[in-house]
Enzyme design. Sequence first.
Site, PDB file in Angstrom:
ATOM      1  N   HIS A   1       0.350  -0.981  -0.205  1.00  0.00           N
ATOM      2  CA  HIS A   1      -0.058   0.116   0.353  1.00  0.00           C
ATOM      3  C   HIS A   1       0.583   1.570  -0.314  1.00  0.00           C
ATOM      4  O   HIS A   1       1.154   1.673  -1.238  1.00  0.00           O
ATOM      5  CB  HIS A   1      -0.798  -0.029   0.899  1.00  0.00           C
ATOM      6  CG  HIS A   1      -2.307  -1.081   1.038  1.00  0.00           C
ATOM      7  ND1 HIS A   1      -2.250  -1.699   0.516  1.00  0.00           N
ATOM      8  CD2 HIS A   1      -1.765  -1.626   2.409  1.00  0.00           C
ATOM      9  CE1 HIS A   1      -3.684  -2.640   0.619  1.00  0.00           C
ATOM     10  NE2 HIS A   1      -2.972  -2.675   1.383  1.00  0.00           N
TER      11      HIS A   1
ATOM     12  N   ASP B   1      -5.291  -8.531  -3.017  1.00  0.00           N
ATOM     13  CA  ASP B   1      -5.811  -8.091  -1.450  1.00  0.00           C
ATOM     14  C   ASP B   1      -6.483  -8.533  -1.228  1.00  0.00           C
ATOM     15  O   ASP B   1      -7.217 -10.259  -0.638  1.00  0.00           O
ATOM     16  CB  ASP B   1      -5.636  -6.526  -1.516  1.00  0.00           C
ATOM     17  CG  ASP B   1      -5.051  -6.340  -0.168  1.00  0.00           C
ATOM     18  OD1 ASP B   1      -5.307  -6.971   1.155  1.00  0.00           O
ATOM     19  OD2 ASP B   1      -5.095  -5.327   0.500  1.00  0.00           O
TER      20      ASP B   1
HETATM   21 ZN    ZN Z   1      -3.097  -6.709   3.341  1.00  0.00          ZN
END
Ligand code: ZN
Length: 456
Positions: A273, A324
């Site tokens: 991220h 994810d």
């Molecule tokens: Zn993750």
Amino acid sequence: MMASQKLLCKQILLPQGWASDIVVTIAADGTIAGLETKSDAVSHMAEIADPVVPALQNLHSHAFQRAMAGLAELAGSTDDSFWTWRDAMYRLVGRMSPDDIEIVATKLYSELLKGGFGHIVEFHYFHHAAGGRRYANPAETSMRILRAAQGAGIGLTHLPVFYAHAGFGGTEPGEGQRPFIHGVDEYLALLDALRPDCDAMGATLGLAIHSLRAATPDEMRAILAAETTGGPIHIHVAEQEREVEDCLAWSGRRPVEYLLDEMPVSERWCAIHATHMTTDETARLARSGAVAGLCPATEANLGDGIFPATDFVSHAGVFGIGTDSHIATTVAEELRLLEYGQRLRDRRRNRLASGPGASVGRTLFDAALKGGAEAAGLRSNGIRIGARADLVVLDGNNPFIGTATGDQILGRWLFATGNDAVRDVMVAGQWVVRGGHHRDEEAIDRDFRKVLQRLA
Ligand SMILES: [Zn+2]
């Protein structure tokens, strides 16, 4: 082991660019042994008329979360955020058995193959039963991930995750987090135990620290000093604004700043991220050589924010893409959303093209291939001699694909044809998706449906 094979590819994306009439020789071990321009001497080989591109690596996955995709799109009584989504995820974890994990992961991996991925990096933190009860085999759930990848036929980098605390400063884990928790020695023993199994199935073993919230600096240093995997090191960092505020309150520094100051971050690392960075942090992360692990569909779904990709790339930062939470499962959706986030923020078009006249799709694809392979700990990427034969054939019967040439093919696929342009997918020399269907699709769907019915 299969015999070696030769494929005549009429249009193929090689590291140096698009090429025509290339004979790809695939060795019995599933790696590419030859790339030659067709000569008349070669005959009797399979011919692929439609465009062939490399399968991408998916650098971030929590496979079990696929079971709840789409069920958290329901407004609560208060301001919904990442943290309310996380509570729903904890409730799911409390109800899943090792069998469920394997079935959901197998389904997910078959979907990712159909989406154009040939390799998955599993950031695996779901280690124990409800309440933290240990399984007889401490590697039980990891073994289920290995088996799911083998069953689906996708390449695997397995990252068992170290997770010990609820928040910064080593706070006690909450009840919902018990299935994730290890002590340092227990975690190192898990890595050691997994080495032979990963070697036996050709999986890459690396490690992951869940986040700066979940591990203290001393625990991280102890693990880094003792581990012997040689594989990649991944960590979630700066996904949420509250995480930035909490890190500032705890240390006086922001998460990415803290990580770069205190840990030996290098090319071996992948910062998952890294959404919330100052311009200084962005430049420093790029210079560290670490890969930024971007998951644009999940980041949009969870309301995380927009990664400073244009700035990061201007400092020669390397990035790859992951899915994810698996709210999306395709290469096209992730790359498109990555570019669109930048456009929405800047109110401009074509943000991530490499220069004037360059194709956005080609720039994104090449970047994700380089960063994905690095973050997966693979020695090679793309269609080149020595690399694993991971190929995607796009569907020439689709008029958009069939009439496109060169980089237009990527533009049509990634931006215009939705997610159905992937026709066939090969991993390590074996066709696992044919005609848009996974080789075991019916059985996989039957098992998956039963799990969903029980968990619902
Ligand atoms: Zn993750």
